[in-house]
Design a protein around this motif. Structure first.
Motif, short mmCIF file in Angstrom:
data_model
loop_
_atom_site.label_atom_id
_atom_site.label_comp_id
_atom_site.label_asym_id
_atom_site.label_seq_id
_atom_site.Cartn_x
_atom_site.Cartn_y
_atom_site.Cartn_z
N MET A 87 8.99 4.06 -1.02
CA MET A 87 9.19 3.68 -2.43
C MET A 87 9.13 2.17 -2.59
O MET A 87 8.56 1.66 -3.56
CB MET A 87 10.53 4.22 -2.95
CG MET A 87 10.56 5.73 -3.11
SD MET A 87 9.34 6.36 -4.28
CE MET A 87 10.00 5.69 -5.79
N ALA A 88 9.68 1.43 -1.63
CA ALA A 88 9.66 -0.03 -1.69
C ALA A 88 8.24 -0.57 -1.56
O ALA A 88 7.97 -1.70 -1.99
CB ALA A 88 10.54 -0.61 -0.58
N LYS A 89 7.33 0.22 -1.00
CA LYS A 89 5.92 -0.19 -0.85
C LYS A 89 5.07 0.32 -2.01
O LYS A 89 3.85 0.31 -1.92
CB LYS A 89 5.35 0.35 0.46
CG LYS A 89 6.02 -0.18 1.68
CD LYS A 89 5.60 -1.61 1.91
CE LYS A 89 6.23 -2.12 3.19
NZ LYS A 89 6.06 -3.53 3.35
N GLY A 90 5.69 0.80 -3.07
CA GLY A 90 4.94 1.27 -4.24
C GLY A 90 4.83 2.78 -4.34
O GLY A 90 4.14 3.29 -5.20
N GLY A 91 5.48 3.52 -3.45
CA GLY A 91 5.49 4.97 -3.53
C GLY A 91 4.54 5.69 -2.61
O GLY A 91 4.63 6.90 -2.44
N GLU A 92 3.58 4.95 -2.02
CA GLU A 92 2.67 5.59 -1.07
C GLU A 92 2.17 4.57 -0.06
O GLU A 92 2.05 3.38 -0.38
CB GLU A 92 1.51 6.28 -1.77
CG GLU A 92 0.61 5.39 -2.57
CD GLU A 92 -0.48 6.17 -3.28
OE1 GLU A 92 -1.66 5.94 -2.94
OE2 GLU A 92 -0.15 6.99 -4.15
N VAL A 93 1.90 5.05 1.14
CA VAL A 93 1.37 4.21 2.22
C VAL A 93 0.35 5.01 3.02
O VAL A 93 0.34 6.24 2.98
CB VAL A 93 2.48 3.69 3.18
CG1 VAL A 93 3.44 2.77 2.46
CG2 VAL A 93 3.22 4.84 3.83
N GLU A 94 -0.50 4.30 3.75
CA GLU A 94 -1.47 4.96 4.62
C GLU A 94 -0.76 5.54 5.84
O GLU A 94 0.19 4.96 6.36
CB GLU A 94 -2.53 3.95 5.06
CG GLU A 94 -3.67 4.57 5.82
CD GLU A 94 -4.74 3.56 6.17
OE1 GLU A 94 -4.67 3.00 7.28
OE2 GLU A 94 -5.61 3.32 5.32
N CYS A 95 -1.23 6.68 6.29
CA CYS A 95 -0.71 7.28 7.51
C CYS A 95 -1.88 7.82 8.32
O CYS A 95 -2.98 7.97 7.80
CB CYS A 95 0.29 8.39 7.20
SG CYS A 95 -0.37 9.78 6.27
#
Length: 123
Positions: A87-95
């Motif tokens: 959430m702190a990274k905008g709600g989504e990240v690469e995995c």
């Protein structure tokens, strides 16, 4: 028990704040793959997206995994620290991860399994 969980969570957050780099180095099992087989049209490695779910009745800290825009599964339930960092990274990240298929030798049916982890959340 709830106080112990909160203490562990606070410790993880302190450690992450201190290090402030690559908090998600461990890999996680992908849950729910076998309920989403219509969305799995490949076996092998993938680059995907992990999205923190805001409103999930089964798990308030749910993190969904998407590959090519298709929802393939979830991180294991109860990942409060992981959810909040995404959430702190905008709600989504690469995995990144992999999916494989295996036959149950006793029952004779096939099932999917896989693992996922974050390549680098600091990008």
């Amino acid at each position: 028990m709830a106080e112990e969980k909160q203490r562990v969570y606070e410790k993880k957050r302190e450690d992450w704040n201190r290090a402030h780099a690559r908090p998600f180095e461990e890999q996680y099992k992908i849950k729910g793959l076998n309920f989403r087989t219509e969305n799995i049209d490949f076996i092998g490695d993938f680059i995907g997206t992990a999205k923190a779910c805001r409103f999930n009745h089964h798990d308030p800290y749910a993190v969904a995994i998407f590959v090519d825009g298709k929802h393939i599964g979830y991180f294991p339930a109860g990942q409060q620290f992981l959810h909040e960092q995404i959430m702190a990274k905008g709600g989504e990240v690469e995995c990144v991860g992999y999916i494989n298929c295996k036959e149950d030798e006793e029952e004779g049916y096939y099932f999917y399994y896989g693992r996922v982890w974050f390549e680098d959340v600091e990008k």
